[in-house]
Design an enzyme around this catalytic site. Structure first.
Site, mmCIF file in Angstrom:
data_model
loop_
_atom_site.group_PDB
_atom_site.id
_atom_site.type_symbol
_atom_site.label_atom_id
_atom_site.label_comp_id
_atom_site.label_asym_id
_atom_site.label_seq_id
_atom_site.Cartn_x
_atom_site.Cartn_y
_atom_site.Cartn_z
ATOM 1 N N SER A 119 0.825 -1.205 0.000
ATOM 2 C CA SER A 119 0.000 0.000 0.000
ATOM 3 C C SER A 119 0.857 1.253 0.000
ATOM 4 C CB SER A 119 -0.913 -0.003 1.228
ATOM 5 O OG SER A 119 -0.155 -0.253 2.383
ATOM 6 N N HIS A 140 -2.953 -3.114 -5.936
ATOM 7 C CA HIS A 140 -3.295 -2.756 -4.558
ATOM 8 C C HIS A 140 -4.781 -3.000 -4.307
ATOM 9 C CE1 HIS A 140 -3.806 0.387 -1.194
ATOM 10 N NE2 HIS A 140 -3.441 -0.771 -0.696
ATOM 11 N N GLU A 152 -6.179 -0.797 -7.293
ATOM 12 C CA GLU A 152 -5.296 0.172 -7.943
ATOM 13 C C GLU A 152 -4.203 -0.600 -8.685
ATOM 14 O OE1 GLU A 152 -5.034 4.168 -5.383
ATOM 15 O OE2 GLU A 152 -4.416 2.422 -4.238
ATOM 16 N N ASN A 190 -4.841 5.981 -0.803
ATOM 17 C CA ASN A 190 -4.238 6.335 0.488
ATOM 18 C C ASN A 190 -3.754 7.781 0.535
ATOM 19 O OD1 ASN A 190 -4.793 4.086 1.978
ATOM 20 N ND2 ASN A 190 -2.947 2.997 1.376
#
Ligand code: CAA
Length: 283
Positions: A119, A140, A152, A190
């Site tokens: 991540s 991800h 992702e 994130n």
């Protein structure tokens, strides 16, 4: 070369979910763990999720059988030799990941793509440690993997267009929605989520509201499925602390700096749901 066989390194929370969705989509899937005990626990996690799905009427007996038929577990890298794609979901430690990739490369064919579920770590650095940086990218996934629609797809500096296209196609083939993101700390989700979660902790630190009020604010006022503090407990406070530090190191921006309360909760072992205590009590 089309993807037929998928290897998954790690059968923890993320690895188990990834192996499950890959097997459910019809890919022959081999999940690798460090020893038989951990492997058994990981495969048990998948069986439990499937059983829960059947109970809730969300998974048919046939879908459950498809997953179990396509899935196998191993503790030997040699069993990954026929993989066209290996997805790594092991501990967030660059050196350990590099060692794992070397073991993968020792057995797989030259066409095999290696994708990390990291991540926050730098995929370009991971790829540079291999003999195939053009065939290394990021996939991800989000927790809980079988329920979350997004993946992702991360393009590192050396990832080839072909590799990126293959990974985008794989994500579609497992019934998820891909978004393409560059190899920059936190990618897209994130980058937005971590400052929001950290701000929620700052709000609590400042006494802006109770944990329940802050969570209800975002749940009931903004339609989020979980409030930020409950989500922190769900993701793991140690995981968030780790990601925030990496993002702070990369961007040197205050919004990624972990607030003191987060560090103290991690030091106290209040890691969220997995430790039984975080912003809420789970015992
Ligand atoms: N098999 C199949 N389906 C299942 C299931 C199972 N075992 N268990 C539950 N479901 C289904 C349910 O039937 C339900 O379906 P419907 O919506 O069609 O009714 C759906 O999944 C939701 O399940 P629940 O009703 O039991 O639970 P919920 O409504 O409380 O949702 C949740 C749980 C999906 C976790 C939700 O709270 C949520 O979306 N939370 C946010 C999670 C999130 O943000 N994750 C990302 C974290 S960040 C990350 O992972 C990345 C990182 O880098 C840190």
């Amino acid at each position: 070369m089309p993807i037929k066989t998928v290897g998954v390194l790690g059968c923890g929370l993320m690895g188990a979910g990834i192996a499950q969705v890959s097997a459910a989509a019809g890919f022959k899937t081999i999940v690798l763990e460090v020893n038989e005990d951990v492997l058994k626990k990981g495969l048990g996690r998948i069986e439990k999720f499937l059983a829960g799905g059947v109970e809730k009427g969300k998974v048919t007996g046939e879908q459950r059988k498809t997953v179990l038929d396509n899935l196998s577990g191993t503790t030997k890298y040699a069993d990954l030799k026929d993989c066209d794609l290996v997805i790594e979901a092991i501990i967030e430690n660059v050196e350990i990941k590099k060692q794992a990739y070397a073991q993968v490369e020792a057995v797989v064919g030259p066409h095999c793509i290696i994708a990390s579920n990291t991540s926050s770590l730098c995929i370009t650095e991971l790829g540079a440690a291999t003999r195939r940086p053009d065939k290394v990218g990021g996939l991800h996934f989000f927790n809980p993997v079988p329920l979350m629609k997004l993946v992702e797809v991360i393009r590192a500096l050396a990832t080839s267009q072909q590799t990126h296209d293959t990974l985008m196609g794989f994500v579609q083939a497992i019934g998820k929605e891909p978004i393409s993101a560059p190899d920059k700390g936190g990618f897209i989700v994130n980058r937005l989520l971590v400052p929001y979660l950290l701000d929620a902790i700052r709000c609590l630190e400042e006494g802006l509201g109770t944990a329940q009020d802050i969570d209800n604010g975002m749940k009931l006022g903004c339609g989020h499925p979980m409030g930020p503090l409950a989500l922190l407990d769900f993701v793991g406070l140690d995981t968030t602390y780790y990601i925030a530090n990496i993002m702070f190191d990369e961007f040197r921006e205050q919004r990624f700096a972990p607030p003191p309360l987060l560090r103290r909760m991690v030091l106290a072992g209040h890691l969220g749901k997995k430790s039984g205590k975080g912003f809420y009590d789970y015992k």
